[in-house]
Design a protein around this motif. Sequence first.
Motif, PDB file in Angstrom:
ATOM      1  N   LEU A 117       0.785  -1.238   0.023  1.00 20.92           N
ATOM      2  CA  LEU A 117       0.038   0.128   0.112  1.00 20.92           C
ATOM      3  C   LEU A 117       0.892   1.358   0.152  1.00 20.92           C
ATOM      4  N   ARG A 118       2.210   1.251   0.150  1.00 18.77           N
ATOM      5  CA  ARG A 118       3.031   2.576   0.240  1.00 18.77           C
ATOM      6  C   ARG A 118       3.684   2.860  -1.282  1.00 18.77           C
ATOM      7  N   TRP A 119       2.946   3.930  -1.613  1.00 18.27           N
ATOM      8  CA  TRP A 119       3.565   4.610  -2.688  1.00 18.27           C
ATOM      9  C   TRP A 119       3.734   6.139  -2.364  1.00 18.27           C
ATOM     10  N   GLU A 120       5.215   6.482  -2.255  1.00 21.96           N
ATOM     11  CA  GLU A 120       5.446   7.493  -1.211  1.00 21.96           C
ATOM     12  C   GLU A 120       6.896   8.218  -2.467  1.00 21.96           C
ATOM     13  N   CYS A 121       6.603   9.677  -2.455  1.00 17.13           N
ATOM     14  CA  CYS A 121       7.690  10.426  -3.154  1.00 17.13           C
ATOM     15  C   CYS A 121       8.398  11.594  -1.932  1.00 17.13           C
ATOM     16  N   ASP A 122       9.210  11.463  -1.261  1.00 14.45           N
ATOM     17  CA  ASP A 122       9.593  12.221  -0.339  1.00 14.45           C
ATOM     18  C   ASP A 122       8.611  12.485   0.634  1.00 14.45           C
TER      19      ASP A 122
END
Length: 323
Positions: free
Chosen positions: A148-153
């Motif tokens: 579930l983790r989609w992260e950009c900074d």
Amino acid sequence: LTLAYKRTAGDDFLPLVFDTIPTDPAAGFSHVNVNTIDAGGYSLFDITDVRFYCTSSRTNRVMNFKTSNDFVRSLAFNGDQTGNAPSEWTTGFTALTGHDASLPGTTSNSNPTVPVPVPSLGLTELPFRDSVQNRFWAIGADAAQGGLRWECDDFFIGGDANTVHQVYVRMGTPVPQCLATCSDLAELDASVTQQGTDLDAVEATVTQQGNDLDAVEATITQQGSYLGAINATVTQQGNDLGVVQQQAVDLAILESTVDQLNTTVLQQAGDLASLESTVDQLNTTVQALLDALDAYKSKSGGSGSKSTKKGWGRRHRRLMSRQ
């Protein structure tokens, strides 16, 4: 382009697509390792640098940088995260246009989230992150929770944001893979020919340097000859100076001798003057005696023996002759 994942908010539990070359950076959803492209026709040394790009609607920050770090190049080549460390990300990168993210400069942790790294993960999951400020590069991370983790900074578990992740590799001149096992050795022959040409150039340079060295040695020999001639001249001048110095010593001795002779002559002249003065005094005394004798004779009436008169006369003549 080796990785492109466009993920829309609410799209949960989407499996990553490995070993498929993405063709659309804005809408793609797959990734590939370089060593599987073109039937393994590339080597790690073909990769010159790797570029990372991502955005998130959660923060609107942009991550856009490139790096030529050896480990990162290796990770893009074979996907193996073994040996990953924060220092591989915090140094040697170049920020590109629009980059305003904290990562990768603040990377504090870089371990994968799975017990044993596998090549299919590559630059997905969590290859680098800032655990202090909770800023991550995450692509389908935390598989135990459904990825579930989609992260950009940023950091958020769940699908409330639109994210885009892209990875590019810049390829240099391909390194021939055939070598001795190739049926067509044309590339190898051309490489050997070029190396032979380069070797000839090196040999020519060495020969020229040898000639230059010979010229330098000849110059040094000639200068040595000049130095020998100068030394001989200086030695001769030193000998001549020795002769002059000896002559000066002899002259000083001669002058001293002359001075001594002059002193002796002066001394003898003084002695002669003293002798002459003594003789003059004797003459005066004799004359006075003669005068007294004459006076005596006159008083006595001219008496006296002839022998006495002759004796006084002979003595007076002898005294006069000595003068």
